[in-house]
Design a protein around this motif. Sequence first.
Motif, mmCIF file in Angstrom:
data_model
loop_
_atom_site.group_PDB
_atom_site.id
_atom_site.type_symbol
_atom_site.label_atom_id
_atom_site.label_comp_id
_atom_site.label_asym_id
_atom_site.label_seq_id
_atom_site.Cartn_x
_atom_site.Cartn_y
_atom_site.Cartn_z
ATOM 1 N N GLU A 151 -5.274 11.998 2.740
ATOM 2 C CA GLU A 151 -3.987 11.601 2.164
ATOM 3 C C GLU A 151 -3.556 10.200 2.608
ATOM 4 O OE1 GLU A 151 -4.519 15.900 2.039
ATOM 5 O OE2 GLU A 151 -4.727 14.427 3.652
ATOM 6 N N ASN A 152 -4.254 9.595 3.551
ATOM 7 C CA ASN A 152 -3.886 8.247 3.986
ATOM 8 C C ASN A 152 -4.241 7.219 2.915
ATOM 9 O OD1 ASN A 152 -4.641 9.277 7.219
ATOM 10 N ND2 ASN A 152 -2.718 8.267 6.753
ATOM 11 N N ASN A 153 -3.325 6.276 2.676
ATOM 12 C CA ASN A 153 -3.614 5.218 1.719
ATOM 13 C C ASN A 153 -4.141 3.977 2.434
ATOM 14 O OD1 ASN A 153 -1.354 3.542 2.534
ATOM 15 N ND2 ASN A 153 -0.017 4.901 1.359
ATOM 16 N N LEU A 154 -4.537 2.974 1.657
ATOM 17 C CA LEU A 154 -5.174 1.782 2.221
ATOM 18 C C LEU A 154 -4.284 1.079 3.252
ATOM 19 C CD1 LEU A 154 -6.778 0.395 -1.042
ATOM 20 C CD2 LEU A 154 -8.038 0.852 1.071
ATOM 21 N N LYS A 155 -2.994 0.942 2.948
ATOM 22 C CA LYS A 155 -2.096 0.276 3.898
ATOM 23 C C LYS A 155 -1.993 1.068 5.195
ATOM 24 C CE LYS A 155 0.767 -2.097 0.441
ATOM 25 N NZ LYS A 155 2.126 -2.189 -0.161
ATOM 26 N N GLN A 156 -1.916 2.398 5.066
ATOM 27 C CA GLN A 156 -1.820 3.234 6.263
ATOM 28 C C GLN A 156 -3.112 3.181 7.071
ATOM 29 O OE1 GLN A 156 -0.896 6.899 4.296
ATOM 30 N NE2 GLN A 156 1.318 6.627 4.449
ATOM 31 N N ILE A 157 -4.241 3.190 6.370
ATOM 32 C CA ILE A 157 -5.531 3.110 7.059
ATOM 33 C C ILE A 157 -5.602 1.829 7.886
ATOM 34 C CG2 ILE A 157 -8.014 2.786 6.685
ATOM 35 C CD1 ILE A 157 -7.694 4.682 4.226
ATOM 36 N N LYS A 158 -5.204 0.713 7.270
ATOM 37 C CA LYS A 158 -5.231 -0.563 7.999
ATOM 38 C C LYS A 158 -4.288 -0.526 9.195
ATOM 39 C CE LYS A 158 -5.236 -5.558 7.348
ATOM 40 N NZ LYS A 158 -4.772 -5.771 8.728
ATOM 41 N N LYS A 159 -3.119 0.054 9.003
ATOM 42 C CA LYS A 159 -2.138 0.121 10.100
ATOM 43 C C LYS A 159 -2.674 0.975 11.246
ATOM 44 C CE LYS A 159 2.801 0.757 10.917
ATOM 45 N NZ LYS A 159 4.125 1.015 10.288
ATOM 46 N N ILE A 160 -3.289 2.109 10.912
ATOM 47 C CA ILE A 160 -3.859 2.974 11.951
ATOM 48 C C ILE A 160 -4.950 2.223 12.709
ATOM 49 C CG2 ILE A 160 -5.228 5.064 12.362
ATOM 50 C CD1 ILE A 160 -3.749 6.288 9.907
ATOM 51 N N GLY A 161 -5.827 1.531 11.976
ATOM 52 C CA GLY A 161 -6.900 0.786 12.631
ATOM 53 C C GLY A 161 -6.379 -0.329 13.497
ATOM 54 N N ASP A 162 -5.386 -1.087 12.997
ATOM 55 C CA ASP A 162 -4.832 -2.211 13.758
ATOM 56 C C ASP A 162 -4.145 -1.739 15.035
ATOM 57 O OD1 ASP A 162 -5.738 -3.940 11.837
ATOM 58 O OD2 ASP A 162 -3.787 -4.217 10.845
ATOM 59 N N THR A 299 -10.661 10.214 -9.550
ATOM 60 C CA THR A 299 -9.388 9.685 -9.079
ATOM 61 C C THR A 299 -9.630 8.941 -7.774
ATOM 62 O OG1 THR A 299 -7.196 10.291 -8.234
ATOM 63 C CG2 THR A 299 -8.926 11.880 -7.908
ATOM 64 N N HIS A 300 -8.718 8.024 -7.453
ATOM 65 C CA HIS A 300 -8.735 7.390 -6.131
ATOM 66 C C HIS A 300 -8.018 8.253 -5.099
ATOM 67 C CE1 HIS A 300 -9.282 3.177 -8.107
ATOM 68 N NE2 HIS A 300 -10.450 3.741 -7.850
ATOM 69 N N GLY A 301 -7.589 9.439 -5.513
ATOM 70 C CA GLY A 301 -6.863 10.298 -4.581
ATOM 71 C C GLY A 301 -5.581 9.610 -4.149
ATOM 72 N N PHE A 302 -5.390 9.496 -2.834
ATOM 73 C CA PHE A 302 -4.187 8.857 -2.310
ATOM 74 C C PHE A 302 -4.479 7.460 -1.774
ATOM 75 C CE2 PHE A 302 -3.484 13.436 -1.956
ATOM 76 C CZ PHE A 302 -2.255 13.558 -2.574
ATOM 77 N N LEU A 303 -5.706 6.971 -1.964
ATOM 78 C CA LEU A 303 -6.100 5.714 -1.328
ATOM 79 C C LEU A 303 -5.246 4.535 -1.772
ATOM 80 C CD1 LEU A 303 -9.972 6.145 -1.336
ATOM 81 C CD2 LEU A 303 -8.470 6.048 0.673
ATOM 82 N N GLU A 304 -4.789 4.539 -3.018
ATOM 83 C CA GLU A 304 -3.933 3.456 -3.488
ATOM 84 C C GLU A 304 -2.461 3.861 -3.496
ATOM 85 O OE1 GLU A 304 -6.490 0.653 -6.353
ATOM 86 O OE2 GLU A 304 -6.103 2.619 -7.228
ATOM 87 N N GLY A 305 -2.142 4.944 -2.782
ATOM 88 C CA GLY A 305 -0.780 5.441 -2.732
ATOM 89 C C GLY A 305 -0.651 6.725 -3.531
ATOM 90 N N THR A 306 0.498 7.361 -3.411
ATOM 91 C CA THR A 306 0.721 8.637 -4.088
ATOM 92 C C THR A 306 1.058 8.414 -5.552
ATOM 93 O OG1 THR A 306 1.512 9.657 -2.054
ATOM 94 C CG2 THR A 306 2.115 10.733 -4.110
ATOM 95 N N ASN A 307 0.266 9.039 -6.419
ATOM 96 C CA ASN A 307 0.595 9.084 -7.847
ATOM 97 C C ASN A 307 0.278 10.503 -8.313
ATOM 98 O OD1 ASN A 307 0.641 9.003 -10.687
ATOM 99 N ND2 ASN A 307 0.135 6.828 -10.713
ATOM 100 N N ASN A 308 1.300 11.343 -8.281
ATOM 101 C CA ASN A 308 1.094 12.759 -8.579
ATOM 102 C C ASN A 308 0.581 13.004 -9.992
ATOM 103 O OD1 ASN A 308 2.056 14.406 -6.156
ATOM 104 N ND2 ASN A 308 3.734 12.964 -6.409
ATOM 105 N N LYS A 309 0.882 12.098 -10.899
ATOM 106 C CA LYS A 309 0.459 12.287 -12.288
ATOM 107 C C LYS A 309 -1.054 12.092 -12.454
ATOM 108 C CE LYS A 309 4.430 12.974 -14.508
ATOM 109 N NZ LYS A 309 5.336 13.324 -13.419
ATOM 110 N N LYS A 310 -1.659 11.335 -11.550
ATOM 111 C CA LYS A 310 -3.087 11.034 -11.683
ATOM 112 C C LYS A 310 -3.972 11.980 -10.873
ATOM 113 C CE LYS A 310 -2.849 6.098 -12.762
ATOM 114 N NZ LYS A 310 -3.277 4.728 -12.349
ATOM 115 N N LEU A 311 -3.390 12.706 -9.941
ATOM 116 C CA LEU A 311 -4.202 13.513 -9.033
ATOM 117 C C LEU A 311 -4.742 14.777 -9.688
ATOM 118 C CD1 LEU A 311 -5.086 13.605 -5.990
ATOM 119 C CD2 LEU A 311 -3.199 15.215 -5.675
#
Length: 840
Positions: A151-162, A299-311
């Motif tokens: 469920e982590n998105n790209l921004k969150q992944i970067k923040k966790i890594g940093d 789908t990109h899942g949640f990687l680009e953020g939450t989009n419930n319509k696409k999941l």
Amino acid sequence: MTVKADIRREDIELLAPAGDWDCMRAAVANGADAIFFGVEKFNARARANNFKMAELPEIMKFLHRYGVKGFLTFNILVFEDELRDARELVDACIEAGVDAVIVQDLGLVRMIREMSPDFPIHGSTQMTITSPEAVEFTKPFNLERVVLGRENNLKQIKKIGDQAKLPMEVFVHGALCVSYSGQCLTSEVWGGRSANRGECAQACRLPYDLMVDGVQKPMGDIAYLLSPKDLAAIDIMPELIEAGVTSFKIEGRLKSPEYVANVVSKYRRAIDKYFAGDDSRPTTEEVRELQQSFSRGFTHGFLEGTNNKKLVDGTFPKSRGVYLGRVEKILRDSVVCTIEAPLKRGDGLVFDAGDPTKKEEGGRVYDLRLSGVKLEGEAAQGGRIEIVMGRNDVDLTRLHEGDRVWKTSDPALDKRLRATFETDKPYRTFPVAVTVEGREGSPLRTIWTDVSRGTTVIVESEMPLERAEKRPLGREVLEEQLGRLGGTLFELEQLTVSLEGEVIVPKSELNRIRRTAAMELELLREQPPKYTKLAGGGTLGAAAAGFRDKAPVESPKLTALCRTLEQVKAAIGTDVSMIYADFEFIKQFPEAIAVCREAGKPIALATPRIHMPGENGYHRNILNLKPDAVLVRNTGALYYYLKERAEKPGDWHPQLIGDFSLNVSNHKTVELFREVGLDRITPSYDLNIQQMVDMLRLADTSNLEIVIHQHMPMFHTEHCVYCTFLSEGTDYTNCGRPCEEHRASLQDRIGMNHPVRVDEGCRNTVYNAIEQSGAEYLSEFKELGVPSYRVEFLEENADKVLEVIGLYRAALDGRIGGSEVWRKLKATNQLGVTRGQLIR
């Protein structure tokens, strides 16, 4: 495209699944850097073929021969009576040179560290690691890597890594769980098959009716409300690499070797393109081939953020393959269709009428007839054609104009993929550098270096060099003879010749030298890494010996978890020792605290189940409200509160109570959480009565609390049912908050309505419709020294709260039998009460 200077190719890993030997070979042959696999037990794919523990040395030799790492999946909860077997498996992994174990159970982490300080451990996605704080919590246990939640998105992944600065592994392809990994109890509730034990029954793939305020909402052909599409991040690999992901994980230990070959090769190419500076995205044909192996839609899942319509698509729950088009006309022995993708004789099709619960027509393409389209050989690339199916396969009378047509199999593609690993040739070759030295009267000395490993072997001739009368030994002959490495793992990259004078040795001797050197270098590649083993480490029972003889609890405490203010007001009038407030929104907490303060009743506030980057404000607000305790539901939140306690030792701090979602299932986990600072611990819901008793016998039970009555929280998910189906929005920013106006539930196939509730983070929990009770085991638990018991409410009114608390108080006091409790509740609830996770 410019590759970022601080990103090195050698730091990036493509991690592939292997459910059997063919899948392992397919992964290696198609470019995987590492493989994850399971053995007979202790892994989250109990239905896979899996390997045998005795095969571990052979597996690791095979992988290391090709420079591939092997990770053993140990990603389930371990029960008390399994710890000895778990220790035996870990010991076998250490001996065989397994490169890491992927672990969910923190008690197992503790045991492994007692056995070895340096054997690599990866924190599984089942640990529900979704924030920098959750990563920090693992650091004292020396984890080498963490697998982030999907469920982590790209921004969150970067923040966790940093922030956390620990290597991160992220899923990039394959099936998505709708529930947070490690937090799904549906299979356990409905079928006794725990997802935390590798036995997921895939209840998310079943059809449900959406009930809104008690009325069924018409949904057309949408029935699979919780069945996500499949993850495919191949087109955003550059973004993931630059976000700091170091390991890219492909799901699929239940999939075929052709699937493994297909997906691994595509992601291998995507990674290599990035480091070659090629910013082109995957071709249409590459995406189609990925869909062909397995796809419920991508789908990109949640990687680009939450989009419930696409999941969630909602119209089918299983793999469809490649979409071809719709039936336009039905003829006597064929159908007419304008196709959007290539189609050949022999391909498999299915005709989709929009209701996958009914038998669907499908089979092999028997023939293709031209209909305004140029056929190339046996294939149609697109356009309007007639598709002839075998008469024994498809009943054309059951088809309809407008039915969707999917290509479900492509034998030619499968044949091409199998050819990559069904071969006698080595799957990979590695460069060697050879130095040749010698002079007349001495043996020929050859020094062989495996360039990629840096290992060296020396092989000398068995006879001295002689003076050459005609054709002295030179570079050309040496290059030819020593370079004949076909059929081995090696290819000659560099040759250095340092011979004194004109000398000669028979070609047969050069051939022997070459064969010996290749064999010795291969053996060096197969050598397992060496890990430190601590004598007597990981032994069981000794640490817990002092807790075996427990004094029975004479005056057990009863606590109540309330989800409405009405329930709180009812519970404070009873003798419960503490109220837990578990409200949907934090703005509702102050009134509950005021009510409890006025009544002199201690109150604990519950955290959300999930902790994401940037959500510490929620926990700061909890501390500002000064509750008597906090019910902590994840390790990220726990780290936050423990850090506050450590940094401000003189300040007031609430008690910290660990909830069931921390997945405590053995005495090692109890010890770990007690040592880090929890004041009270709730065992996992995965334990049945025997497993619970086994744990209680060895654990210090003096600070345990068992939940004995609740509506089981089954799915806990980032996917919001309210947003997806009750609004036009895509996430919490634009959904209009229908959850504040309506109550939704999911009605299953037997008519049970399972309530759906939201939390402050807009995550959904689907609760079981039927209450569960462990009342008949109260006397057993009291004998084992458990001092506290919790009842949890969901939608009950005040009268029901009083009735339930009264019954359990009477049972704890010994005034009525435990079985009478659930029988009486059954009598007042037509849905009945099961004994749920405490069934023997």
